[in-house]
Design a protein around this motif. Structure first.
Motif, PDB file in Angstrom:
ATOM      1  N   GLU A 173      21.096  11.944 -72.598  1.00  0.00           N
ATOM      2  CA  GLU A 173      21.902  12.966 -73.276  1.00  0.00           C
ATOM      3  C   GLU A 173      23.147  13.328 -72.467  1.00  0.00           C
ATOM      4  N   LEU A 174      23.034  13.362 -71.153  1.00  0.00           N
ATOM      5  CA  LEU A 174      24.190  13.680 -70.315  1.00  0.00           C
ATOM      6  C   LEU A 174      25.217  12.547 -70.341  1.00  0.00           C
ATOM      7  N   GLY A 175      24.745  11.324 -70.353  1.00  0.00           N
ATOM      8  CA  GLY A 175      25.646  10.170 -70.451  1.00  0.00           C
ATOM      9  C   GLY A 175      26.512   9.915 -69.234  1.00  0.00           C
ATOM     10  N   MET A 176      26.145  10.459 -68.086  1.00  0.00           N
ATOM     11  CA  MET A 176      26.928  10.260 -66.859  1.00  0.00           C
ATOM     12  C   MET A 176      25.976   9.989 -65.707  1.00  0.00           C
ATOM     13  N   ARG A 177      26.540   9.510 -64.594  1.00  0.00           N
ATOM     14  CA  ARG A 177      25.694   9.270 -63.433  1.00  0.00           C
ATOM     15  C   ARG A 177      25.216  10.599 -62.864  1.00  0.00           C
ATOM     16  N   THR A 178      24.025  10.555 -62.267  1.00  0.00           N
ATOM     17  CA  THR A 178      23.457  11.737 -61.623  1.00  0.00           C
ATOM     18  C   THR A 178      22.968  11.338 -60.238  1.00  0.00           C
ATOM     19  N   VAL A 179      22.422  12.283 -59.527  1.00  0.00           N
ATOM     20  CA  VAL A 179      21.866  12.015 -58.201  1.00  0.00           C
ATOM     21  C   VAL A 179      20.787  10.938 -58.282  1.00  0.00           C
ATOM     22  N   LEU A 180      20.136  10.817 -59.433  1.00  0.00           N
ATOM     23  CA  LEU A 180      19.071   9.822 -59.579  1.00  0.00           C
ATOM     24  C   LEU A 180      19.613   8.397 -59.601  1.00  0.00           C
ATOM     25  N   ASN A 181      20.870   8.215 -59.990  1.00  0.00           N
ATOM     26  CA  ASN A 181      21.439   6.868 -59.987  1.00  0.00           C
ATOM     27  C   ASN A 181      21.454   6.264 -58.592  1.00  0.00           C
ATOM     28  N   THR A 182      21.540   7.129 -57.583  1.00  0.00           N
ATOM     29  CA  THR A 182      21.441   6.661 -56.198  1.00  0.00           C
ATOM     30  C   THR A 182      19.999   6.672 -55.716  1.00  0.00           C
ATOM     31  N   ALA A 183      19.297   7.768 -55.951  1.00  0.00           N
ATOM     32  CA  ALA A 183      17.944   7.927 -55.403  1.00  0.00           C
ATOM     33  C   ALA A 183      16.983   6.854 -55.904  1.00  0.00           C
ATOM     34  N   GLU A 184      17.074   6.494 -57.180  1.00  0.00           N
ATOM     35  CA  GLU A 184      16.123   5.521 -57.734  1.00  0.00           C
ATOM     36  C   GLU A 184      16.262   4.140 -57.086  1.00  0.00           C
ATOM     37  N   LYS A 185      17.434   3.856 -56.547  1.00  0.00           N
ATOM     38  CA  LYS A 185      17.641   2.550 -55.911  1.00  0.00           C
ATOM     39  C   LYS A 185      17.046   2.479 -54.508  1.00  0.00           C
ATOM     40  N   LEU A 186      16.634   3.630 -53.955  1.00  0.00           N
ATOM     41  CA  LEU A 186      16.194   3.680 -52.557  1.00  0.00           C
ATOM     42  C   LEU A 186      14.727   4.065 -52.419  1.00  0.00           C
ATOM     43  N   ILE A 187      13.949   3.905 -53.476  1.00  0.00           N
ATOM     44  CA  ILE A 187      12.525   4.244 -53.415  1.00  0.00           C
ATOM     45  C   ILE A 187      11.776   3.277 -52.507  1.00  0.00           C
ATOM     46  N   ASP A 188      12.254   2.049 -52.391  1.00  0.00           N
ATOM     47  CA  ASP A 188      11.715   1.077 -51.429  1.00  0.00           C
ATOM     48  C   ASP A 188      10.221   0.850 -51.667  1.00  0.00           C
ATOM     49  N   TYR A 189       9.914   0.233 -52.792  1.00  0.00           N
ATOM     50  CA  TYR A 189       8.531   0.093 -53.250  1.00  0.00           C
ATOM     51  C   TYR A 189       7.663  -0.742 -52.325  1.00  0.00           C
ATOM     52  N   SER A 190       8.243  -1.660 -51.568  1.00  0.00           N
ATOM     53  CA  SER A 190       7.422  -2.518 -50.713  1.00  0.00           C
ATOM     54  C   SER A 190       7.692  -2.319 -49.222  1.00  0.00           C
ATOM     55  N   HIS A 191       8.274  -1.170 -48.870  1.00  0.00           N
ATOM     56  CA  HIS A 191       8.525  -0.829 -47.460  1.00  0.00           C
ATOM     57  C   HIS A 191       9.335  -1.929 -46.768  1.00  0.00           C
ATOM     58  N   SER A 192      10.431  -2.323 -47.375  1.00  0.00           N
ATOM     59  CA  SER A 192      11.261  -3.404 -46.838  1.00  0.00           C
ATOM     60  C   SER A 192      12.034  -2.932 -45.610  1.00  0.00           C
ATOM     61  N   PRO A 193      12.071  -3.746 -44.564  1.00  0.00           N
ATOM     62  CA  PRO A 193      12.862  -3.375 -43.386  1.00  0.00           C
ATOM     63  C   PRO A 193      14.360  -3.589 -43.581  1.00  0.00           C
ATOM     64  N   TYR A 194      14.731  -4.431 -44.572  1.00  0.00           N
ATOM     65  CA  TYR A 194      16.139  -4.749 -44.796  1.00  0.00           C
ATOM     66  C   TYR A 194      16.559  -4.291 -46.193  1.00  0.00           C
ATOM     67  N   LEU A 195      17.793  -3.813 -46.288  1.00  0.00           N
ATOM     68  CA  LEU A 195      18.318  -3.275 -47.539  1.00  0.00           C
ATOM     69  C   LEU A 195      19.714  -3.826 -47.805  1.00  0.00           C
ATOM     70  N   ILE A 196      19.949  -4.239 -49.060  1.00  0.00           N
ATOM     71  CA  ILE A 196      21.312  -4.509 -49.509  1.00  0.00           C
ATOM     72  C   ILE A 196      21.545  -3.602 -50.710  1.00  0.00           C
ATOM     73  N   PHE A 197      22.635  -2.812 -50.643  1.00  0.00           N
ATOM     74  CA  PHE A 197      22.819  -1.679 -51.548  1.00  0.00           C
ATOM     75  C   PHE A 197      24.232  -1.714 -52.115  1.00  0.00           C
TER      76      PHE A 197
END
Length: 348
Positions: A173-197
């Motif tokens: 409904e908001l139709g714009m980016r929110t804080v979740l657009n960043t946070a959801e990418k950094l949940i790190d589901y498999s505890h990875s030591p390396y990140l490309i963002f």
């Protein structure tokens, strides 16, 4: 409580202040557990969008997302954190790149959801659906088996972190980016030591570098890539930030340095076209620009994860691997497991 926090972040561009980490934790908890009303959640998202989220606020939202997510050390490797709102004008290079990396011995974690605002592009989930994989319907056990067998984990984020699904309607409904657009990418589901963002604007490099350091990745590469993704350009240099041991530095990656620079043909990037090109490059076929983009992205990621000593060595490794046919075979194996209709047990 959320009302008091709203007053702090919603005073306008000049009057608003950043929340402390503890305050942001309270806000994130109220939002992700739906203790706040939809109006309060929407107001908070918009206020933060205007103010611009601080690294501490983003870290708090990541922490609460992680608390509500299923996370397990399924394999230790590279987390590819691209935008969930998809692609409209560029090749989804990170998808085939993942199978090349896995064939070279680097496990990869991918994650996403159905497309989101503001871009509403072709998402990774759309691409998988085109390949006959309805990842959001698969059991956790089936997804983990595919990762164990091949080294490529795909996480349907809204299934493994349910608050993201609960908040989808408000974000839509908001139709714009929110804080979740960043946070959801950094949940790190498999505890990875390396990140490309991936990031869209270079103005957020320092903030994202600080955040990656606070989240304690061994090494991270922040990329101002195609459409704000983690994919390097092949037609021009890409600005990146390397984050390691509390320090960050700008690093320009120029495909011309490696003899790979090439203009990219204009394409209409539908899910079917994304899949067609992905499968072609995994077989070493298709337009050379996309093959080169695959090789450069894979080589840089191998270097990031300390699998090779240089990007040049990574390119030699990746070319040999692609010529061997191993990435294509691995992809087909992964696809078959992810398509399987057998019901596998779901770990707790």
């Amino acid at each position: 409580m959320i009302t008091n926090l709203l007053k702090e972040v919603g005073r306008g561009k000049r009057g608003a202040r950043d929340l402390s980490y503890d305050e942001a934790l309270l806000a994130a908890d109220a939002i992700l557990e739906l203790k706040a009303t939809p109006a309060q959640i929407g107001a908070f998202f918009i206020a933060e969008r205007i103010k611009m989220e601080s690294a501490e606020e983003l870290e708090a939202f990541v922490a609460v997302c992680r608390k509500h997510a299923y996370r397990a050390p399924i394999h230790q490797g590279l987390d590819c954190a691209g935008p969930y709102d998809g692609r409209k004008k560029s090749f989804f290079a990170t998808f085939p790149t993942s199978f090349l990396l896995a064939a070279a011995g680097l496990p990869v974690t991918l994650h996403g959801a159905a497309s989101l605002p503001p871009k509403w592009g072709v998402s990774l989930q759309d691409l998988l659906h085109q390949a006959g994989i309805s990842a959001h319907l698969l059991t956790r056990g089936q997804i983990i088996k595919a990762a164990t067998d091949t080294g490529v984990l795909y996480v349907p984020a809204e299934e493994w972190c349910p608050p993201l699904k609960a908040l989808r309607s408000i974000r839509t409904e908001l139709g714009m980016r929110t804080v979740l657009n960043t946070a959801e990418k950094l949940i790190d589901y498999s505890h990875s030591p390396y990140l490309i963002f991936g990031v869209y604007h270079n103005t957020v490099f320092e903030r994202m570098a600080k955040l990656a350091d606070r989240l304690q990745y061994r090494k991270a590469l922040i990329v101002q890539g195609t459409e704000g993704s983690e994919d390097l350009f092949i037609e021009r240099p890409t600005r990146t930030y390397i984050v390691e041991e509390g320090e960050s530095r700008l690093h320009i990656i120029d495909p011309d340095t490696y003899g790979l620079e090439m203009p990219v043909p204009e394409m209409e990037w539908t899910p079917s076209e994304q899949l067609r090109v992905s499968e072609a490059v995994l077989q070493g076929r298709g337009h050379l620009a996309f093959v080169n983009q695959l090789l450069l992205n894979a080589a840089v990621r191998l270097r990031l994860a300390e699998k090779v000593d240089s990007i040049e060595e990574g390119l030699y490794t990746c070319k040999d691997m692609l010529d061997s046919g191993a990435p294509w075979e691995l992809y087909r194996k992964w696809q078959n497991v992810m398509r399987s209709e057998g019901v596998l047990s779901c770990p707790n």
